[in-house]
Design an enzyme around this catalytic site. Sequence first.
Site, mmCIF file in Angstrom:
data_model
loop_
_atom_site.group_PDB
_atom_site.id
_atom_site.type_symbol
_atom_site.label_atom_id
_atom_site.label_comp_id
_atom_site.label_asym_id
_atom_site.label_seq_id
_atom_site.Cartn_x
_atom_site.Cartn_y
_atom_site.Cartn_z
ATOM 1 N N MET A 155 0.848 -1.195 0.000
ATOM 2 C CA MET A 155 0.000 0.000 0.000
ATOM 3 C C MET A 155 0.888 1.252 0.000
ATOM 4 O O MET A 155 0.472 2.327 0.424
ATOM 5 C CB MET A 155 -0.942 -0.016 1.198
ATOM 6 C CG MET A 155 -1.926 -1.186 1.139
ATOM 7 S SD MET A 155 -3.501 -0.886 1.925
ATOM 8 C CE MET A 155 -2.986 -0.643 3.610
ATOM 9 N N ALA A 210 4.093 3.927 0.847
ATOM 10 C CA ALA A 210 4.876 4.404 1.996
ATOM 11 C C ALA A 210 5.952 3.343 2.285
ATOM 12 O O ALA A 210 6.063 2.812 3.392
ATOM 13 C CB ALA A 210 3.986 4.675 3.211
ATOM 14 N N LEU A 211 6.715 3.065 1.247
ATOM 15 C CA LEU A 211 7.623 1.914 1.266
ATOM 16 C C LEU A 211 8.767 2.104 2.258
ATOM 17 O O LEU A 211 9.263 3.203 2.451
ATOM 18 C CB LEU A 211 8.196 1.678 -0.134
ATOM 19 C CG LEU A 211 7.178 1.408 -1.232
ATOM 20 C CD1 LEU A 211 7.895 1.161 -2.554
ATOM 21 C CD2 LEU A 211 6.274 0.227 -0.891
ATOM 22 N N HIS A 212 9.166 1.014 2.855
ATOM 23 C CA HIS A 212 10.293 1.007 3.789
ATOM 24 C C HIS A 212 11.118 -0.254 3.520
ATOM 25 O O HIS A 212 10.791 -1.059 2.626
ATOM 26 C CB HIS A 212 9.804 1.068 5.244
ATOM 27 C CG HIS A 212 8.751 0.072 5.554
ATOM 28 N ND1 HIS A 212 9.004 -1.281 5.614
ATOM 29 C CD2 HIS A 212 7.415 0.210 5.781
ATOM 30 C CE1 HIS A 212 7.890 -1.921 5.892
ATOM 31 N NE2 HIS A 212 6.895 -1.050 5.989
ATOM 32 N N HIS A 267 9.415 -3.618 2.825
ATOM 33 C CA HIS A 267 8.933 -3.861 1.459
ATOM 34 C C HIS A 267 10.107 -4.204 0.538
ATOM 35 O O HIS A 267 10.011 -5.096 -0.305
ATOM 36 C CB HIS A 267 8.235 -2.612 0.915
ATOM 37 C CG HIS A 267 7.011 -2.202 1.677
ATOM 38 N ND1 HIS A 267 6.940 -1.037 2.404
ATOM 39 C CD2 HIS A 267 5.815 -2.813 1.823
ATOM 40 C CE1 HIS A 267 5.744 -0.938 2.960
ATOM 41 N NE2 HIS A 267 5.044 -2.007 2.630
ATOM 42 N N ASP A 281 2.304 -9.185 9.180
ATOM 43 C CA ASP A 281 0.850 -9.360 9.140
ATOM 44 C C ASP A 281 0.556 -10.853 9.106
ATOM 45 O O ASP A 281 0.139 -11.403 8.080
ATOM 46 C CB ASP A 281 0.278 -8.634 7.923
ATOM 47 C CG ASP A 281 0.504 -7.148 8.019
ATOM 48 O OD1 ASP A 281 0.013 -6.531 8.972
ATOM 49 O OD2 ASP A 281 1.216 -6.601 7.159
ATOM 50 N N GLN A 323 -2.858 -12.044 8.065
ATOM 51 C CA GLN A 323 -3.066 -11.799 6.625
ATOM 52 C C GLN A 323 -2.399 -12.905 5.795
ATOM 53 O O GLN A 323 -2.936 -13.340 4.781
ATOM 54 C CB GLN A 323 -2.506 -10.431 6.250
ATOM 55 C CG GLN A 323 -2.526 -10.147 4.759
ATOM 56 C CD GLN A 323 -2.168 -8.719 4.421
ATOM 57 O OE1 GLN A 323 -3.026 -7.856 4.446
ATOM 58 N NE2 GLN A 323 -0.924 -8.440 4.088
ATOM 59 N N SER A 372 4.551 1.099 7.571
ATOM 60 C CA SER A 372 4.257 2.417 7.004
ATOM 61 C C SER A 372 3.622 3.310 8.065
ATOM 62 O O SER A 372 3.724 4.522 8.008
ATOM 63 C CB SER A 372 3.300 2.262 5.828
ATOM 64 O OG SER A 372 3.841 1.338 4.907
ATOM 65 N N ARG A 373 2.972 2.691 9.040
ATOM 66 C CA ARG A 373 2.291 3.479 10.071
ATOM 67 C C ARG A 373 3.257 4.107 11.071
ATOM 68 O O ARG A 373 2.871 5.017 11.804
ATOM 69 C CB ARG A 373 1.282 2.601 10.821
ATOM 70 C CG ARG A 373 0.123 2.155 9.949
ATOM 71 C CD ARG A 373 -0.832 1.287 10.740
ATOM 72 N NE ARG A 373 -1.868 0.725 9.897
ATOM 73 C CZ ARG A 373 -3.022 1.324 9.610
ATOM 74 N NH1 ARG A 373 -3.288 2.507 10.107
ATOM 75 N NH2 ARG A 373 -3.920 0.733 8.833
HETATM 76 O O1 PAF Z 1 -0.343 -5.759 3.616
HETATM 77 C C1 PAF Z 1 -0.732 -4.834 2.880
HETATM 78 O O2 PAF Z 1 -0.052 -3.827 2.650
HETATM 79 C C2 PAF Z 1 -2.111 -4.924 2.237
HETATM 80 O O3 PAF Z 1 -3.008 -5.553 3.070
HETATM 81 C C3 PAF Z 1 -2.083 -5.581 0.855
HETATM 82 C C4 PAF Z 1 -1.650 -7.023 0.921
HETATM 83 C C5 PAF Z 1 -1.159 -4.808 -0.075
HETATM 84 C C6 PAF Z 1 -3.470 -5.566 0.241
HETATM 85 O O4 PAF Z 1 -3.944 -4.269 0.061
#
Ligand code: PAF
Length: 281
Positions: free
Chosen positions: A30, A32-34, A37, A151, A154, A187-188
């Site tokens: 999403m 705001a790369l760090h 990522h 995550d 996720q 990113s937060r």
């Molecule tokens: O983990 C994330 O940044 C988001 O949940 C993802 C997998 C890009 C889906 O929007």
Amino acid sequence: MIFYKLSNDLRDEIRHLRTLGKRIGFVPTMGALHQGHISLIQASALKCDVTVCSIFVNPAQFNNAEDLKHYPRTLSKDLELLAGFKNLLVYAPDEVSDVYKTDEDFAIDLGNIGLVMEAAYRPGHFNGVMNVVKRFFDLVTPDITFFGQKDFQQCLVVKMLIRHYGLPIQLEFCPITREQDGLAMSSRNEQLSSAERAIAPAIFKALLHAKEQVPVLSPHEIRKQVLNELQTYPDLLPEYFEIAETEYLHPVESWDDALNIVACITVRLGKVRLIDNIILK
Ligand code: PAF
């Protein structure tokens, strides 16, 4: 790095890469790369010929309008960071409609995973994740997709999604990237004040402390201890701290309940919600 705003253009390029027999890796983000990522992109570069990285703040996975509004968006900085990468295709659509071309619902029944922890605190969140990830998978048709273990829940959701739809995609969970003081990169983190940032490493400290107590203390005792420990920080509010088996996230009462056990935590620090976890065994 080549930048795509339109899914149709990316789809054409992917078709072309397929005719050349290239192996495609996929890293959804999403923005705001760090460094976390970047580590996923590097993991993909090691195993694939070409990596696709998506940058898209997916409205469907936010259950809170304020959170969506304030989520960091730093596209030009992100593109600068990725500029030097070879064999990297970045898909960053301007319009939500470029991703959501139909209103088909790809969410599946997640069983217990759809009830606990993040699912309980962010109703609808995983439905939004599943819907965007399935659309991305259909667009990118990756051989391997890379997700960060930060995550954790996720990761399990995506595993179920791939299994449910029978997608020929290999899923790689990549280790959490941490700041020097242990804070999981996110990113937060950008949204923390300097006072909050100074407190934030307490989260990982508590997780490490939990791991040190295995198997001497029971899961219940560790949970109590960690929550007590975190209570000493007045601005830090734990939403949950759960000790669970790693497949369906059923809570465990004893270390013999499962082969693999994880501790997952989410706290609120001021207005920011931070998530972390540690494998206990
Ligand atoms: O983990 C994330 O940044 C988001 O949940 C993802 C997998 C890009 C889906 O929007």
